[in-house]
Design an enzyme around this catalytic site. Structure first.
Site, PDB file in Angstrom:
ATOM      1  N   LYS A 186      41.621  21.178  59.036  1.00 46.32           N
ATOM      2  CA  LYS A 186      40.308  20.638  59.413  1.00 46.32           C
ATOM      3  C   LYS A 186      40.576  19.455  60.336  1.00 46.32           C
ATOM      4  O   LYS A 186      40.895  18.351  59.888  1.00 46.32           O
ATOM      5  CB  LYS A 186      39.565  20.177  58.156  1.00 46.32           C
ATOM      6  N   GLY A 239      44.216   9.425  57.964  1.00 46.85           N
ATOM      7  CA  GLY A 239      42.971   8.793  58.392  1.00 46.85           C
ATOM      8  C   GLY A 239      42.773   7.473  57.694  1.00 46.85           C
ATOM      9  O   GLY A 239      43.742   6.778  57.365  1.00 46.85           O
ATOM     10  N   SER A 240      41.531   7.138  57.441  1.00 50.99           N
ATOM     11  CA  SER A 240      41.219   5.813  56.900  1.00 50.99           C
ATOM     12  C   SER A 240      41.598   5.706  55.419  1.00 50.99           C
ATOM     13  O   SER A 240      41.630   6.708  54.691  1.00 50.99           O
ATOM     14  CB  SER A 240      39.728   5.525  57.067  1.00 50.99           C
ATOM     15  N   THR A 241      41.826   4.485  54.999  1.00 54.30           N
ATOM     16  CA  THR A 241      42.157   4.228  53.597  1.00 54.30           C
ATOM     17  C   THR A 241      40.982   4.627  52.698  1.00 54.30           C
ATOM     18  O   THR A 241      41.176   5.170  51.610  1.00 54.30           O
ATOM     19  CB  THR A 241      42.515   2.743  53.425  1.00 54.30           C
ATOM     20  N   VAL A 243      38.702   7.046  53.103  1.00 55.02           N
ATOM     21  CA  VAL A 243      38.636   8.499  52.865  1.00 55.02           C
ATOM     22  C   VAL A 243      39.879   8.953  52.084  1.00 55.02           C
ATOM     23  O   VAL A 243      39.791   9.850  51.239  1.00 55.02           O
ATOM     24  CB  VAL A 243      38.457   9.282  54.190  1.00 55.02           C
ATOM     25  N   GLY A 244      41.018   8.304  52.334  1.00 57.03           N
ATOM     26  CA  GLY A 244      42.210   8.623  51.537  1.00 57.03           C
ATOM     27  C   GLY A 244      41.931   8.450  50.050  1.00 57.03           C
ATOM     28  O   GLY A 244      42.310   9.275  49.212  1.00 57.03           O
ATOM     29  N   GLU A 262      48.618   9.628  54.827  1.00 54.73           N
ATOM     30  CA  GLU A 262      49.067   8.628  55.799  1.00 54.73           C
ATOM     31  C   GLU A 262      47.828   7.846  56.221  1.00 54.73           C
ATOM     32  O   GLU A 262      46.932   8.384  56.875  1.00 54.73           O
ATOM     33  CB  GLU A 262      49.760   9.256  57.001  1.00 54.73           C
ATOM     34  N   CYS A 296      48.070   4.253  63.995  1.00 56.89           N
ATOM     35  CA  CYS A 296      48.305   3.688  62.671  1.00 56.89           C
ATOM     36  C   CYS A 296      49.553   2.803  62.660  1.00 56.89           C
ATOM     37  O   CYS A 296      49.659   1.911  61.835  1.00 56.89           O
ATOM     38  CB  CYS A 296      48.351   4.769  61.608  1.00 56.89           C
ATOM     39  N   GLU A 394      42.649  -3.627  59.518  1.00 57.57           N
ATOM     40  CA  GLU A 394      43.115  -2.726  60.582  1.00 57.57           C
ATOM     41  C   GLU A 394      41.979  -2.597  61.591  1.00 57.57           C
ATOM     42  O   GLU A 394      40.930  -2.030  61.287  1.00 57.57           O
ATOM     43  CB  GLU A 394      43.458  -1.345  60.005  1.00 57.57           C
TER      44      GLU A 394
END
Ligand code: NDP
Length: 498
Positions: A186, A239-241, A243-244, A262, A296, A394
């Site tokens: 995706k 991606g972003s923390t 959504v992680g 990551e 990143c 970030e």
């Protein structure tokens, strides 16, 4: 469009893509239209897939895994497909770089360099497919022999971001394929084209149907459904923390799928007074401006020894002012467009906060008007304190914060003063300092007197809140395997019941 070279200007009309399931291109009802962030004109249309489409893709990947059409091949067989894919990518390099530059806004010269790295990923993946092996234990006594098998984990879900749509994809796909897994990808909805083009490449290379499937659509709907899917064995998310974190919850609430994450970074670049200051200034300018800082591993916190701080910042400003910000399709451009309007607004907002919080703006500090598209000048703040938002968050843009230190211990302490641990670099001619700092700074990737160097042989990934697991190289392939211990009795069993 220029008839002689179709890759010099944006297309006159948006190109429409289907999505790819079980070796077939499929059409969908609703489409998402993507405008080039560098030009403001529509360039691609991709399908807004439904959750039913996603379920069909997971089912195809499951069938392809269970009947062993891919994992049952020898490592040489899988490696052969990956090597053919590398050759096809070499042939289609300029075309793939063009769509990458259009959707993402990155400079075309940089995009071509990234495709070269992707080709190398496939070549390294091919070697890894052949070299992947388990272990044996000849130490269990004469009656027992132990083998450790590495088996592919199964169906992998892969969610990729918009900052390096093809590069991040290719730092994973060859290694997932080398392990024998099948997958559903995706991509970010705003940068899906090159992930779809990879389906053409892999099909031509001889990858069996159902092994590589691509579902397009929004993260909120399709990404979320993929992370929750009970028939996905592992999810690799970049991606972003935030959504992680939601992927961790989704895995826990569904089937405890294995996760590779990551996430964000706030990466230090430590410059000692005894370094080659010209080299370090060039590295710092590159480290924050490459990919417009939407990277990143951007070196976004400059930690410079106080005795040379003023001299170093002056050198750095001179370098940053010379960076060519321009049209992504111009071969001379070094810094292109900001990929999304939301990201553009976020970066400008952080610049405003830096000014309001009392940091000193040394260069940049706002938008660059090229008549179309969204661009931001490489920006340097000095006099930054560690509690300012620009020093902690970030930003994901070309905004560098300079902080000063007096001792090696101070430098290490400042470098580690972050929740992240993705990357770091140190610049010094003193081997003791270089090694001490490399060993003490908590980051998954470290550079000494260089920055963002490396190859797909080397593992990628983060410490602390920058993520879990490693991608690329043999470490990356092993992430997509699980180990099984096999115990073999030799000779007559010693009976339990006499
Ligand atoms: P996201 O984390 O939202 O996007 C990354 C990927 O996750 C995209 O494919 C996105 O799809 C997908 N996604 C979004 N929501 C979900 C969800 N609920 N479940 C599963 N997948 C989802 O990043 P943003 O685009 O919002 O960027 C915000 C910030 O994240 C940046 O400013 C930067 O700090 C950081 N970031 C870090 C990256 C890195 O390389 N570590 C890469 C990108 C962002 P879609 O885009 O289609 O919505």
């Amino acid at each position: 469009m220029d008839q002689n070279n179709p890759f010099l200007s944006p297309p006159t009309a948006a190109r429409t893509f289907g999505f790819f399931v079980d070796g077939q291109w499929r059409e969908g009802g609703e489409h998402f239209e993507r405008a080039s962030p560098g030009h403001g004109t529509p360039v691609t249309r991709t399908v807004r897939c439904s959750v039913d489409d996603l379920n069909a893709a997971v089912c195809a990947a499951r069938n392809a895994f269970e009947d062993r059409r891919w994992s049952g091949l020898s490592g040489a067989g899988r490696g052969g497909v990956l090597l053919r894919a590398a050759e096809i990518l070499r042939r289609r390099r300029d075309e793939i770089a063009y769509w990458e530059a259009l959707e993402n806004g990155k400079p075309i010269a940089q995009a071509r360099g990234e495709i070269d790295h992707c080709i190398a990923c496939f070549e390294v993946g091919a070697g890894a497919a052949r070299m992947l092996h388990g272990d044996s234990f000849n130490s269990l006594g004469d009656d027992l022999f132990g083998m450790v098998l590495r088996e592919p984990i199964g169906v992998v879900g892969l969610i990729t971001p918009w900052n390096f749509p093809f590069l991040i994809l290719c730092e994973r796909v060859p290694f997932i394929l080398a392990s024998g897994c099948t997958m559903v990808v995706k991509p970010s909805e705003v940068t899906s084209a090159t992930t779809l083009l990879l389906a053409e490449v892999l099909t031509e290379a001889g990858l069996p149907a159902g092994v590589y499937n691509v579902i397009t659509g929004s993260g909120r709907v399709i990404g979320q459904a993929l992370s929750e899917h009970p028939d996905v064995d592992m999810l690799s998310f970049t991606g972003s923390t935030a959504v992680g974190r939601s992927c961790v919850h989704a895995a826990a609430d569904s089937n405890f799928k294995k996760l590779g994450l990551e996430l964000g970074g706030k990466n230090p670049i430590i410059v000692f007074a005894d370094s080659d200051l010209e080299d370090a200034a060039d590295g710092a300018a590159f480290g924050i401006s490459f990919n417009t800082g939407q990277c990143c591993v951007s070196s976004s916190r400059l930690i410079v020894e106080r005795s040379v701080a003023a001299e170093f910042e002056k050198l750095l400003v001179e370098k940053m002012k010379k960076i060519r910000v321009g049209d992504p399709l111009d071969g001379a451009t070094q810094v292109g467009a900001i990929t999304t309007e939301a990201q553009n607004a976020t970066i400008l907002d952080y610049i405003a906060r830096g000014k309001a919080d009392g940091a000193t703006l040394l260069t940049g500090g706002g938008a660059v008007d090229l008549g179309r598209g969204q661009y931001i000048a490489p920006t340097l703040f000095s006099g930054v304190s560690r509690d300012m938002a620009i020093a902690r968050d970030e930003i994901f843009g070309p905004v560098l914060c300079s902080m000063h230190f007096d001792t090696v211990e101070d430098a290490i302490q400042l470098a580690n003063d972050t929740v992240y641990g993705l990357a770091a670099s140190v610049w010094t001619k003193n081997i003791d300092k270089a090694l001490t700092v490399s060993r003490r700074v908590r980051a998954g990737r470290f550079w000494v007197n260089t920055i963002m160097a490396g190859g797909p042989e080397m593992p990628l990934g983060g410490f602390k809140q920058s993520g879990w697991g490693r991608e690329a190289g043999i470490y990356g392939v092993e992430e997509y395997t699980q180990v099984k211990s096999v115990h073999v009795e030799i000779g007559k069993r010693t009976h339990w019941i006499a």
